[in-house]
Design an enzyme around this catalytic site. Sequence first.
Site, PDB file in Angstrom:
ATOM      1  N   SER A   1       0.678  -1.049   0.034  1.00  0.00           N
ATOM      2  CA  SER A   1       0.036   0.046   0.018  1.00  0.00           C
ATOM      3  C   SER A   1       0.769   1.240   0.015  1.00  0.00           C
ATOM      4  CB  SER A   1      -0.788  -0.128   1.465  1.00  0.00           C
ATOM      5  OG  SER A   1      -1.452   1.394   1.342  1.00  0.00           O
TER       6      SER A   1
ATOM      7  N   TYR B   1      -2.500  -0.911  10.360  1.00  0.00           N
ATOM      8  CA  TYR B   1      -2.750  -1.254   8.929  1.00  0.00           C
ATOM      9  C   TYR B   1      -1.294  -0.749   8.029  1.00  0.00           C
ATOM     10  CZ  TYR B   1      -3.957  -1.219   3.777  1.00  0.00           C
ATOM     11  OH  TYR B   1      -4.027  -1.711   2.454  1.00  0.00           O
TER      12      TYR B   1
END
Length: 265
Positions: free
Chosen positions: A157, A170
């Site tokens: 990400s 995350y």
Amino acid sequence: MNESIVCMNNINPQKIAVVTGASRGIGRAIAIRLAQDGFVVGVHYGSHSAAAAQTVSAIEEQGGKAYAFSSDLAVPDIGTQFWEAHDTAAALEAGIDPASIAVLVNNAGITLRGTIENFSQDDFLLQQTINVNAPYFIVREALPRMGEGGRIINISSGVTRIAFPEIIGYALTKGAIDAFTLTLAQHLGSRGITVNAVAPGVVDTDINADWLRGNQEVIDGVTADVALGRLGQPEDIAKVVSFLASEDGGWVTGQVIDATGGTHL
Ligand code: NAD
């Protein structure tokens, strides 16, 4: 006849590509794209069997070959359970030898929100289990099945480069994926296996539905920071994965490919 149909005629039963979390979102787009590239695709899913069946149907309608299999990534002993489920489906549903894997895409993941002060330990550990432990053990059990030219592609990400304190847990999992990618690439280079990661920015999928979808003000705020001026679509990410999985991508390893459309440049 469009290009994808032409590619479909080149299905190679020896070329299996397994994609985790392929029932929807980015995983579905990757599965469909790799099928267009000629791979037989193992469509992994957690619990949404109807959605996984739709991915398989979409592939078959275009002349490709795919099979679905289910495995909850949050269970202990995920590596063994995942591949047992895979092998059963590959042999029974697709009638192919599941022993040889050409491409493994670790796509499945969850995003649980909370700043460091407001994030429960249970959520932290669950996210770590699905986003980090599962890819690690799935890869570990995949290694005996991969030969020269194999490809491992992890979905990371942009949050490892751009700070979002409200998803700190995350970001930590995706940072781990980047380190895993780099280290594993060094380790597997002598076997001719490449390992890379693709780092999307904000992509319009269910993972973002609660804060993004249908909220034009938020969408405008997000896209203002994107050089190419729009949200990512699952197909944008699938194209990058397709390149890394291809023969042409064979001289790239150990890299995290930014696929954010130029977010926060
Ligand atoms: P999504 O929520 O649509 O898909 C996630 C997939 O993971 C689903 O198929 C889901 O079933 C699967 N999954 C989640 N938990 C599971 C479990 N316990 N067992 C089995 N399967 C499980 O989201 P997406 O946007 O398509 O995300 C795909 C990947 O892309 C994820 O790794 C995500 O972190 C990453 N990513 C997404 C974005 C984005 O903006 N959408 C941005 C950067 C990275």
